[in-house]
Scaffold this motif. Sequence first.
Motif, PDB file in Angstrom:
ATOM      1  N   LYS A 125       0.824  -1.202   0.000  1.00  0.00           N
ATOM      2  CA  LYS A 125       0.000   0.000   0.000  1.00  0.00           C
ATOM      3  C   LYS A 125       0.860   1.256   0.000  1.00  0.00           C
ATOM      4  O   LYS A 125       0.381   2.309   0.332  1.00  0.00           O
ATOM      5  CB  LYS A 125      -0.921  -0.014   1.212  1.00  0.00           C
ATOM      6  N   ILE A 126       2.123   1.141  -0.324  1.00  0.00           N
ATOM      7  CA  ILE A 126       2.992   2.297  -0.204  1.00  0.00           C
ATOM      8  C   ILE A 126       2.775   3.277  -1.322  1.00  0.00           C
ATOM      9  O   ILE A 126       3.430   4.271  -1.334  1.00  0.00           O
ATOM     10  CB  ILE A 126       4.444   1.872  -0.080  1.00  0.00           C
ATOM     11  N   LEU A 127       1.830   3.030  -2.236  1.00  0.00           N
ATOM     12  CA  LEU A 127       1.723   4.075  -3.222  1.00  0.00           C
ATOM     13  C   LEU A 127       0.611   3.900  -4.222  1.00  0.00           C
ATOM     14  O   LEU A 127       0.153   2.828  -4.462  1.00  0.00           O
ATOM     15  CB  LEU A 127       3.093   4.186  -3.872  1.00  0.00           C
ATOM     16  N   VAL A 128       0.191   4.978  -4.743  1.00  0.00           N
ATOM     17  CA  VAL A 128      -0.784   4.881  -5.764  1.00  0.00           C
ATOM     18  C   VAL A 128      -0.544   5.967  -6.776  1.00  0.00           C
ATOM     19  O   VAL A 128      -0.789   7.069  -6.486  1.00  0.00           O
ATOM     20  CB  VAL A 128      -2.191   5.059  -5.231  1.00  0.00           C
ATOM     21  N   LEU A 129      -0.045   5.715  -7.868  1.00  0.00           N
ATOM     22  CA  LEU A 129       0.315   6.658  -8.893  1.00  0.00           C
ATOM     23  C   LEU A 129      -0.718   6.671  -9.996  1.00  0.00           C
ATOM     24  O   LEU A 129      -1.380   5.699 -10.152  1.00  0.00           O
ATOM     25  CB  LEU A 129       1.597   6.253  -9.537  1.00  0.00           C
ATOM     26  N   ALA A 130      -0.437   7.500 -10.935  1.00  0.00           N
ATOM     27  CA  ALA A 130      -1.488   7.577 -11.805  1.00  0.00           C
ATOM     28  C   ALA A 130      -1.268   7.944 -13.227  1.00  0.00           C
ATOM     29  O   ALA A 130      -0.702   8.865 -13.512  1.00  0.00           O
ATOM     30  CB  ALA A 130      -2.279   8.665 -11.320  1.00  0.00           C
ATOM     31  N   ALA A 131      -2.002   7.379 -14.120  1.00  0.00           N
ATOM     32  CA  ALA A 131      -2.013   7.879 -15.435  1.00  0.00           C
ATOM     33  C   ALA A 131      -2.618   6.957 -16.413  1.00  0.00           C
ATOM     34  O   ALA A 131      -3.090   5.954 -16.054  1.00  0.00           O
ATOM     35  CB  ALA A 131      -0.648   8.222 -15.859  1.00  0.00           C
ATOM     36  N   ALA A 132      -2.543   7.380 -17.831  1.00  0.00           N
ATOM     37  CA  ALA A 132      -3.169   6.371 -18.607  1.00  0.00           C
ATOM     38  C   ALA A 132      -3.613   6.563 -20.010  1.00  0.00           C
ATOM     39  O   ALA A 132      -3.663   7.581 -20.536  1.00  0.00           O
ATOM     40  CB  ALA A 132      -4.350   6.019 -17.871  1.00  0.00           C
ATOM     41  N   MET A 133      -4.081   5.572 -20.606  1.00  0.00           N
ATOM     42  CA  MET A 133      -4.380   5.476 -22.002  1.00  0.00           C
ATOM     43  C   MET A 133      -5.729   4.807 -22.143  1.00  0.00           C
ATOM     44  O   MET A 133      -6.065   3.981 -21.378  1.00  0.00           O
ATOM     45  CB  MET A 133      -3.298   4.648 -22.640  1.00  0.00           C
ATOM     46  N   THR A 134      -6.524   5.125 -23.082  1.00  0.00           N
ATOM     47  CA  THR A 134      -7.900   4.669 -23.135  1.00  0.00           C
ATOM     48  C   THR A 134      -8.099   3.359 -23.849  1.00  0.00           C
ATOM     49  O   THR A 134      -7.623   3.159 -24.935  1.00  0.00           O
ATOM     50  CB  THR A 134      -8.768   5.753 -23.793  1.00  0.00           C
ATOM     51  N   ASN A 163     -18.845  -2.306  -2.557  1.00  0.00           N
ATOM     52  CA  ASN A 163     -19.905  -3.327  -2.478  1.00  0.00           C
ATOM     53  C   ASN A 163     -19.359  -4.712  -2.794  1.00  0.00           C
ATOM     54  O   ASN A 163     -19.999  -5.518  -3.484  1.00  0.00           O
ATOM     55  CB  ASN A 163     -21.054  -2.981  -3.425  1.00  0.00           C
ATOM     56  N   GLY A 164     -18.160  -4.976  -2.317  1.00  0.00           N
ATOM     57  CA  GLY A 164     -17.546  -6.288  -2.477  1.00  0.00           C
ATOM     58  C   GLY A 164     -16.902  -6.538  -3.823  1.00  0.00           C
ATOM     59  O   GLY A 164     -16.343  -7.614  -4.056  1.00  0.00           O
ATOM     60  N   LYS A 165     -16.951  -5.566  -4.722  1.00  0.00           N
ATOM     61  CA  LYS A 165     -16.397  -5.743  -6.065  1.00  0.00           C
ATOM     62  C   LYS A 165     -15.193  -4.839  -6.270  1.00  0.00           C
ATOM     63  O   LYS A 165     -15.197  -3.675  -5.872  1.00  0.00           O
ATOM     64  CB  LYS A 165     -17.465  -5.438  -7.124  1.00  0.00           C
ATOM     65  N   ALA A 166     -14.151  -5.394  -6.918  1.00  0.00           N
ATOM     66  CA  ALA A 166     -12.941  -4.619  -7.183  1.00  0.00           C
ATOM     67  C   ALA A 166     -13.141  -3.797  -8.454  1.00  0.00           C
ATOM     68  O   ALA A 166     -13.319  -4.362  -9.533  1.00  0.00           O
ATOM     69  CB  ALA A 166     -11.741  -5.546  -7.339  1.00  0.00           C
ATOM     70  N   PRO A 167     -13.121  -2.460  -8.369  1.00  0.00           N
ATOM     71  CA  PRO A 167     -13.309  -1.627  -9.563  1.00  0.00           C
ATOM     72  C   PRO A 167     -12.125  -1.723 -10.521  1.00  0.00           C
ATOM     73  O   PRO A 167     -11.019  -2.106 -10.137  1.00  0.00           O
ATOM     74  CB  PRO A 167     -13.395  -0.201  -8.979  1.00  0.00           C
ATOM     75  N   GLU A 168     -12.368  -1.383 -11.767  1.00  0.00           N
ATOM     76  CA  GLU A 168     -11.286  -1.309 -12.730  1.00  0.00           C
ATOM     77  C   GLU A 168     -10.387  -0.121 -12.387  1.00  0.00           C
ATOM     78  O   GLU A 168     -10.848   0.910 -11.893  1.00  0.00           O
ATOM     79  CB  GLU A 168     -11.830  -1.146 -14.152  1.00  0.00           C
ATOM     80  N   VAL A 169      -9.103  -0.283 -12.663  1.00  0.00           N
ATOM     81  CA  VAL A 169      -8.116   0.750 -12.341  1.00  0.00           C
ATOM     82  C   VAL A 169      -7.593   1.375 -13.636  1.00  0.00           C
ATOM     83  O   VAL A 169      -7.227   0.668 -14.576  1.00  0.00           O
ATOM     84  CB  VAL A 169      -6.942   0.150 -11.545  1.00  0.00           C
ATOM     85  N   GLU A 170      -7.574   2.702 -13.672  1.00  0.00           N
ATOM     86  CA  GLU A 170      -6.995   3.436 -14.800  1.00  0.00           C
ATOM     87  C   GLU A 170      -6.024   4.482 -14.265  1.00  0.00           C
ATOM     88  O   GLU A 170      -6.296   5.123 -13.246  1.00  0.00           O
ATOM     89  CB  GLU A 170      -8.077   4.127 -15.628  1.00  0.00           C
ATOM     90  N   ILE A 171      -4.921   4.641 -14.959  1.00  0.00           N
ATOM     91  CA  ILE A 171      -3.898   5.595 -14.541  1.00  0.00           C
ATOM     92  C   ILE A 171      -3.560   6.524 -15.699  1.00  0.00           C
ATOM     93  O   ILE A 171      -3.499   6.110 -16.852  1.00  0.00           O
ATOM     94  CB  ILE A 171      -2.631   4.872 -14.055  1.00  0.00           C
ATOM     95  N   ALA A 172      -3.332   7.798 -15.368  1.00  0.00           N
ATOM     96  CA  ALA A 172      -2.888   8.781 -16.358  1.00  0.00           C
ATOM     97  C   ALA A 172      -1.628   9.456 -15.843  1.00  0.00           C
ATOM     98  O   ALA A 172      -1.375   9.498 -14.639  1.00  0.00           O
ATOM     99  CB  ALA A 172      -3.981   9.815 -16.617  1.00  0.00           C
ATOM    100  N   LEU A 173      -0.838   9.981 -16.757  1.00  0.00           N
ATOM    101  CA  LEU A 173       0.435  10.598 -16.388  1.00  0.00           C
ATOM    102  C   LEU A 173       0.662  11.888 -17.173  1.00  0.00           C
ATOM    103  O   LEU A 173       0.520  11.906 -18.394  1.00  0.00           O
ATOM    104  CB  LEU A 173       1.573   9.608 -16.647  1.00  0.00           C
ATOM    105  N   TYR A 174       0.976  12.942 -16.444  1.00  0.00           N
ATOM    106  CA  TYR A 174       1.376  14.216 -17.042  1.00  0.00           C
ATOM    107  C   TYR A 174       2.744  14.611 -16.515  1.00  0.00           C
ATOM    108  O   TYR A 174       3.111  14.276 -15.383  1.00  0.00           O
ATOM    109  CB  TYR A 174       0.397  15.339 -16.660  1.00  0.00           C
ATOM    110  N   GLU A 175       3.485  15.351 -17.313  1.00  0.00           N
ATOM    111  CA  GLU A 175       4.673  16.030 -16.824  1.00  0.00           C
ATOM    112  C   GLU A 175       4.484  17.524 -17.032  1.00  0.00           C
ATOM    113  O   GLU A 175       3.801  17.963 -17.963  1.00  0.00           O
ATOM    114  CB  GLU A 175       5.946  15.556 -17.527  1.00  0.00           C
ATOM    115  N   TYR A 176       5.075  18.306 -16.136  1.00  0.00           N
ATOM    116  CA  TYR A 176       4.981  19.759 -16.272  1.00  0.00           C
ATOM    117  C   TYR A 176       6.280  20.383 -15.738  1.00  0.00           C
ATOM    118  O   TYR A 176       7.070  19.723 -15.058  1.00  0.00           O
ATOM    119  CB  TYR A 176       3.759  20.302 -15.519  1.00  0.00           C
ATOM    120  N   GLY A 177       6.494  21.657 -16.080  1.00  0.00           N
ATOM    121  CA  GLY A 177       7.683  22.351 -15.585  1.00  0.00           C
ATOM    122  C   GLY A 177       8.952  22.027 -16.345  1.00  0.00           C
ATOM    123  O   GLY A 177      10.048  22.347 -15.890  1.00  0.00           O
TER     124      GLY A 177
END
Length: 395
Positions: free
Chosen positions: A5-14, A89-103
Motif C-alpha cells: 500500500k505504499i503508493l498509488v500513482l497515476a495515469a493512462a491510455m484509453t 460493495n464487495g467488487k474490485a473496480p477497474e483501475v486506470e492511470i494517467a500521467l502528465y509532466e509539467y515544468g
Amino acid sequence: MTTLKILVLAAAMTLSSGNITDYRSVNNNSDNNLPVQKTPLIPVNSTVKDNKIQVALLLDTSNSMDGLIDQAKSRLWNIVNTLTTLKYNGKAPEVEIALYEYGNDGIRDENYIRQVTPLTQDLDLVSEKLFALRTNGGNEYCGAVIREASANLNWDSNEKSMKLIYIAGNEAFDQGKINYKDVVSKAKGKNIYTNTIFCGSREEGIQTFWQNGASLGGGNYFNIDSDKKVMYIETPYDIRISECNAQLNTTYIYYGNHGSEYRLKQITQDKNAEMQSASNLVERTIAKSKKNAYKNEHWDLIDRAEKDADFISTVKEAELPAELRGISKEEIQKTITLKSAARKKIQKEIEELSKKRQEYIDNEMKRRGNFESDDLGKAIEKSILELAKENGYTF
C-alpha cells in the motif's frame, strides 16, 4: 504500514471495444528526447456503469526533480497493488492511470505541460513512458496542468467512481497565468479530488500555497523528501514469485498488427522494474496477476476472448501469430482454453504467495520500527486510503 500500500500513482491510455486508433500526447510536442509516438490504443468505454478508480499523476520534471521521478519508477507497481485492494460493495473496480509532466522547458507548450498517457488500463504503456521521463529547465505552472488534466481526461461519469489527481513539485503553487483556486474548485465540482505533494519542508509548502490547493480541491496535502531512496525488504517468497512471472508471460498470445510490439513491451517493462530492484519486479508480478488492473485485450488473445466470446470465430488468420496459423478455429479455441487455465493457476499461486510476502514485510517493518516513510509512496498511500473510506470503499 504495508509495502503493497505504499503508493498509488497515476495515469493512462484509453481502452475499450477493440477498434485500434493512434495514440498521441495532448500537446503533441516535446523537445526533451521524448518524441511523440503513434501507439495503437483502444478507447475507454465511457458507457461502463461499474465503478472505476482513476488516478492522474502530475509530475514536475524540472531539473531538481530527478529524485521524484526515481521514486515514481520505484513505486508504480506498489501503487497499482494498493489500488487493487480497494472494493466497492464487495467488487474490485477497474483501475486506470494517467500521467502528465509539467515544468519542463523542453516541452513546446506555453505552460510547459505534456500529457504522457491518458487514463488507461495499459499499465505497460504507463511504465514505458514513466521510465522515459527526463528532467530539464523549470517553469512550473500547477494551475495550468491541473486544468489540463481535470478538463481533458476521460473521467468516469459514475459519481461513485474515485477520481483523484496527485500533483508533486517544489515551486510555488500559484505560478503562471491560470488561477489554481478556480481550477481545483471546478475539479472538485466534478468529484475530482486534487491532492498536493510538496517536495520540501512542510512549512514552505504551506507558505507557497500547496496546502491551500489541496484544501480547496477536497484532497490532502503532504510534504516529502524527494531525494529519499526507496526502502525495499527482501522476503523468502520473492524468488518463487519472480519464477511465476516467467511462467505467467508464457500464457500470453499476441494478435493484431501491433501485437508483437506489445508483447515485447511487456518483457521490456519487466526488465525496467527489475532494474529498479528485485523487489520492484516482484511488485510488478503481483500487479500483473490482478485482473481488474492488468488487462491486455488490445493485444492478448486470452484477455480478448474472455471479453468477447465470438472474437475467435471472426479473427483473421493474418492477425494471428505463426503458431496459430493454418489450424482450425476449434484448435485455436482449445489452445486459448489451455492457456487461460494455466494463467489462472499461476495467478492463484501468486496471490497466495503475495499474502505471505506481505505478512513477512509487515512483521519486518514492525520489528525495525519503520512505520513512517517520507516519500511519494507514503503520501499517496495515505490519501488514497482516507479518500476511499470517505467514499464507501473497503480494503
